[in-house]
Design a protein around this motif. Structure first.
Motif, PDB file in Angstrom:
ATOM      1  N   THR B 136       0.659  -1.228  -0.104  1.00 18.79           N
ATOM      2  CA  THR B 136       0.025  -0.070  -0.282  1.00 18.79           C
ATOM      3  C   THR B 136       0.742   1.236  -0.162  1.00 18.79           C
ATOM      4  O   THR B 136       0.876   2.313  -0.680  1.00 18.79           O
ATOM      5  N   SER B 137       1.938   1.138   0.735  1.00 20.47           N
ATOM      6  CA  SER B 137       2.869   2.889   0.862  1.00 20.47           C
ATOM      7  C   SER B 137       4.039   2.498  -0.026  1.00 20.47           C
ATOM      8  O   SER B 137       5.535   2.360   0.010  1.00 20.47           O
ATOM      9  N   ASN B 141       2.628   1.680  -5.634  1.00 22.50           N
ATOM     10  CA  ASN B 141       1.650   2.652  -5.182  1.00 22.50           C
ATOM     11  C   ASN B 141       2.033   4.178  -5.433  1.00 22.50           C
ATOM     12  O   ASN B 141       1.645   5.163  -5.053  1.00 22.50           O
ATOM     13  N   PRO B 153      -4.462   3.981  -3.340  1.00 22.80           N
ATOM     14  CA  PRO B 153      -3.286   2.779  -3.290  1.00 22.80           C
ATOM     15  C   PRO B 153      -4.336   1.521  -3.830  1.00 22.80           C
ATOM     16  O   PRO B 153      -5.114   1.869  -3.382  1.00 22.80           O
TER      17      PRO B 153
END
Lengths: 361, 289, 360
Positions: B136-137, B141, B153
């Motif tokens: 996600t991070s 993304n 995301p």
């Protein structure tokens, strides 16, 4: 000009600074068996690959049946190639290999089968169509490679030392086979080889290639009898090369001082006295005392060694000035020499070939 | 008579020599494969009850393997994932192997080294790298958000497709290397011969190059398929809540429950299916030759 | 005849002298069982846990007894359980989760503790002196080191409303943001608590399965190790999960907005024990090590400065604040439910199958 099939003019191939092929020109008549003969690395294969379209020339033109081949890809040329290592398709049958060229042309199946059958007959492999390639003998593979390359009826068949991998007996047999096949199909053959015997046996014309250049193009007999360069004389058959200096020149003939003895020579070029020359004398041209014809050079010699070669004998002869010659004579009992025998030997002036040395001064 | 006897003697000596040369490998196989496999097989017939394994012979474990539908389901998923990974690896690996084998010239060794280097890194680290990339991070993304290509995301990890991607990455060299070996062996003359006889690039590939590389295709597919089928770490790290594969099930029996007999029975069935697959492949590609 | 007798006498005398000499030279040979010394092979959980064990227990033990300690790590409790059960490697003393003690006793993989060599054993809370997870065996096999619960960890930035119940896993906004420990035992425990059942007496297992199926769409994945969950929380992949207090404390120390909360329904408890596997080759030193680890002073440092779990020794002096930080308040201890090892062993197989069905 209509019966000229292949015309090569000014053909040159450079790889960087290295010239693999330099200004090569020749023409081949339709149906001729033409050999490119030379030592390995002389550029003969590169010439052939340029004709086939696998290499692009740096300069020069190739015309086949009157058409310029420039820019044409291998399969757009009326040529087919028999590869040095044959390069058969190992995963296909004999028939599959032979049919490949027709299948690529989308020839109807019946027609393909018929042609394959004819090809099998031509190369005397009838009944072998279903065999797998790895199960064939060397000679059989050879035949398949030839049939595969001939099925598209090329104007020119290129053969890149195809017999190199075979043993001597089989090679000699295949040479005759190739001649027969060529006679039957009437296709122009360009044959690349480093084997001078092979070239002599099969060819109508031979181009002797050395260092990317053609040294001489002639019939086998001419090249043998009248080599134009020391390289050709040396490369084709066996020869004795003598160094000498001309004196007493006149009317295309003269006397050469070989150091230790003098011989009369016939020069095929405008010669000057004092010029350095090379003289080539084939071993079989050397005659012995008792058999020396009128007008022959006569030189004292001592038999240094006797070599038995089956139907022939080779004699190593020591001459004045530390010069050694090899002479050849049939073993028919008329001559019986032993090491240490002293006798007179000689040859007719016209049996020697004289070449001007490139640098006289 | 004498000569024949001598020939037989020589043959026998040759055979003895061959046997002596094979001995270390045979011993290795015996100690590290045959014996453990036998122990596994033996334990799969033991009885497990109340956290205790007893020696009485029973088929109960096999009965459970075949009667509980969850095992079949997990097994089928494993096969599907492995098949997908194999097919994708083949498509990705072929051009790479072809390039290295036929086009790379003097860079070939360098490229080959680049192919081997990832093997020096543990599979755990390589799999974690995907988490950093696709999280996600993660890097991808970050790029998507910064460039405005995505507003939130994108979830890429923790799904069967993430497992497939992770496995392809880890197993790709196992496809490339046999393909390379097989492509490299093809006589370049056959390709030229085909072109000389009128075949274009596509025809040459379909009729000559590909069929001749089939042994490599077979070995590569076999390796990747078997390794993907038995993969354990990648589904555990990159899989979602429903990405269980057969090795994870076997692992749980050994590590969590302590029901080694059931784990053994699952492993034996798994091994048997793998062997059948190997034999099938072998037959298929032998027939091609 | 005579000479023979003299010879024999001489031989006996020589033997006695030799034996006496040996005793003088190597007194340890004779009293080997009693002496604390030699080498100790210790295996424990990896990562921060192992670092804390080394810094706060091993180093002082080495100083005190002059025993050389080799510390090796394992990744998951299951891994160690399998290894101890297989019994192929020398392990003198090992960490082991309470839930696996009974199965290890059943597998005859442990040596009983000789309590006379571990005086500090008496300082343990009574729950750990005769623990349920030993299944009522006559001898003692495990010494609890630290205990804790598995409750809810959540990201305070991403989860606006503080969770109070296990049912908060089902909040719609948390879809794909929740993670559960993939161990069958823990999965069933969570399902049992969510359906209002006693984890040591689950009457309706199908209700548990149904509840877990309901939770499944909320899940990002099932996690398998403490370090994995730590990473998933730190990278904000997971917003809420069941986890361990000590790990959450560590995450907060590292600046991550993660909080730990025990839901109103309660949380299943766990104990990290020390055991002496049957492959032990230095039993006396192993017992001395356990005794040292249970010492109130050593344990106090271990839990306040090392890993922040509750100590099993009730004699460890902790302030109220420290108790809350470690989850070591008497209230938590009274409500914590530790799994009954016999019940677990009897049902584990079925639970495992259930877990497989959920995960497939």
């Amino acid at each position: 000009m209509a019966n000229i099939d292949v015309e090569v003019a000014g053909l040159t191939k450079r790889f960087g600074a290295f010239a693999a092929v330099e200004d090569v020109s020749f023409s081949i008549r339709r149906g001729e068996f033409f050999s490119l003969l030379g030592p390995s690395g002389c550029g003969k294969t590169t010439i052939m690959r340029m004709i086939a379209g696998f290499e692009q020339p740096t300069a020069g033109t190739i015309r086949i049946a009157g058409e310029d081949m420039a820019g044409r890809r291998p399969f757009e040329r009326p040529t087919n190639l028999v590869f040095q290592h044959l390069s058969l398709f190992p995963h296909m049958t004999v028939a599959g290999n032979i049919a490949f060229g027709l299948q690529m042309k989308k020839t109807p199946r019946r027609e393909t089968e018929k042609s394959v059958g004819e090809m099998l007959d031509l190369v005397q492999l009838s009944g072998f169509g279903g065999r797998k390639i790895p199960h064939l003998s060397g000679g059989q593979k050879q035949r398949v490679a030839i049939a595969r390359a001939l099925i598209n009826r090329p104007a020119v068949l290129l053969l890149d030392e195809p017999l190199g991998a075979l043993d001597l007996k089989l090679r000699e047999q295949m040479q005759l086979e190739l001649k027969r096949i060529q006679r039957e199909v009437g296709t122009t053959f360009i044959y690349v080889t480093h084997d001078q015997k092979e070239a002599i046996t099969m060819s109508n014309q031979i181009a002797v290639v050395n260092n990317g250049r053609i040294e001489q193009i002639d019939s086998a007999a001419e090249i043998y009898e009248r080599p134009q360069t020391p390289f050709v004389a040396n490369f084709i058959g066996q020869t004795n090369l003598l160094k000498g200096r001309l004196s007493g020149v006149g009317g295309g003939a003269g006397v050469a001082d070989c150091g230790g003895f003098r011989v009369r020579v016939v020069c095929g070029f405008p010669a000057r006295a004092g010029e350095n020359i090379s003289l080539s004398v084939r071993p079989e041209k050397i005659r012995f005392a008792g058999n020396l014809p009128e007008g022959a050079n006569r030189i004292a010699a001592e038999v240094d060694d006797v070599i038995f070669l089956g139907s022939l004998m080779h004699y190593r002869l020591a001459l004045a000035g530390g010069i050694t010659l090899t002479a050849e004579a049939p073993k028919d009992g008329s001559l019986s020499l032993a090491r240490g025998d002293k006798l007179e030997i000689g040859w007719l002036p016209e049996d020697g070939s004289v070449f001007a040395d490139k640098k006289t001064e | 008579m004498n000569a024949a006897g001598a020939a037989i003697g020589t043959a026998r000596r040759e055979r003895a020599k061959a046997a002596a040369l094979l001995l270390p490998a045979a011993l290795w196989l015996l100690v590290f494969f045959a014996l453990p496999a036998f122990v596994l097989l033996d334990s799969s017939f033991d009885r497990y009850a109340d956290a205790k394994v007893s020696d009485d012979f029973t088929f109960a474990n096999y009965a459970r393997v075949f009667s509980e539908s969850v095992y079949l389901k997990v097994f089928l998923r494993s096969v599907a994932v492995a098949a997908l990974v194999t097919a994708a690896s083949l498509l990705l690996a072929y051009p790479v192997a072809h390039f290295i084998a036929r086009r790379a010239g003097k860079n070939r060794d360098l490229l080959f080294l680049a192919l081997i280097v990832p093997f020096w890194t543990s599979i755990v680290i390589r799999t974690y790298a995907w988490k950093i990339l696709l999280g996600t991070s993660g890097a991808v993304n970050y790029f998507l958000l910064q460039s405005g290509l995505a507003e939130a995301p994108v979830k890429m990890l923790f799904s069967p497709s993430a497992v497939v991607v992770g496995l392809i990455h880890v197993l790709l060299p196992f496809m490339i290397i046999p393909l390379y070996a097989s492509l490299e062996k093809i006589d370049p003359g056959t390709v030229e011969a085909a072109m000389d006889l009128g075949a274009g690039r596509v025809q040459t590939f379909l009729r000559i190059t590909f069929p001749l590389s089939l042994p490599g295709v077979g070995v590569g597919c076999l390796l990747v398929f078997i390794l993907a089928l038995g993969s354990f770490l990648t589904p555990q790290l990159l899989g979602g809540p429903g990405s269980l594969m057969i090795s994870n099930v076997i692992q749980t029996e050994y590590m969590e429950t302590g029901n080694w007999p059931l784990g053994g029975a699952l492993a034996v069935v798994f091994l048997a299916v793998s062997l059948v697959f190997v034999a099938g492949c072998n037959k298929l590609f032998k027939a091609e030759e | 005849m005579k000479s023979i007798k003299i010879k024999e006498e001489r031989r006996t005398a020589l033997k006695t002298i030799a034996a006496g000499g040996a005793m003088l030279a190597f007194p340890g040979v004779v009293r080997a069982q009693e002496k604390i010394g030699g080498e100790l092979y210790l295996e424990t959980f990896g990562g921060a846990y192992s670092e804390a064990v080394t810094a706060y227990i091993v180093d002082s033990f080495r100083e005190k007894h002059g025993v050389k300690v080799r510390v090796t790590n394992f990744g998951t409790g299951g891994e160690q359980f399998a290894k101890i059960k297989a019994g192929n490697n020398r392990i003198d003393v090992s960490s082991l989760n309470g839930s696996r003690i009974w199965a290890s006793i059943q597998a005859q993989a442990l040596l009983p503790l000789r309590l006379e060599n571990i005086p500090n054993f008496r300082k343990l809370h009574s729950k750990f002196q005769n623990p349920a997870y030993e299944g009522g065996s006559a001898e003692r096999y495990s010494a609890g080191l630290v205990w804790g619960d598995t409750a809810i960890a959540y990201n305070t930035d991403l989860v606006k409303e503080k969770p109070a119940s296990w049912h908060d896993f089902l909040r719609p906004e948390l879809q794909g943001r929740v993670s559960l420990l993939g161990q069958p035992l823990t999965m069933v425990q969570v399902g049992a608590i969510m359906t209002g059942q006693d984890i040591n007496n689950i009457a309706d297992l199908s209700a548990v399965e149904k509840k877990l199926e309901e939770v499944k769409p909320q899940l990002l994945k099932f996690w398998s190790s403490g370090s994995e969950m730590t990473q998933l929380l730190a990278t904000r992949e997971v917003w809420m999960a069941n986890f361990w207090r000590g790990r959450v404390n560590k995450l907060r120390e590292d600046g991550h907005p993660i909080q730990y909360v025990v839901p109103k329904e309660g949380a299943p408890g766990w104990v990290d024990c020390m055991v002496v596997p049957k492959t032990c080759e230095n039993r006396r030193a192993a017992e001395a090590f356990i005794d040292h680890a249970l010492d109130a002073g050593v344990q106090g440092k271990f839990v306040t400065e090392g890993i922040t779990y509750a100590p099993c020794n009730v004699g460890v002096a902790l302030s109220r604040e420290q108790q809350e930080h470690l989850g070591a308040t008497p209230e938590i201890f009274e409500t914590a439910v530790f799994p009954d090892a016999r019940y677990v062993a009897a049902n584990q197989d079925m639970w495992n199958l259930l877990a497989n069905r959920i995960k497939s």
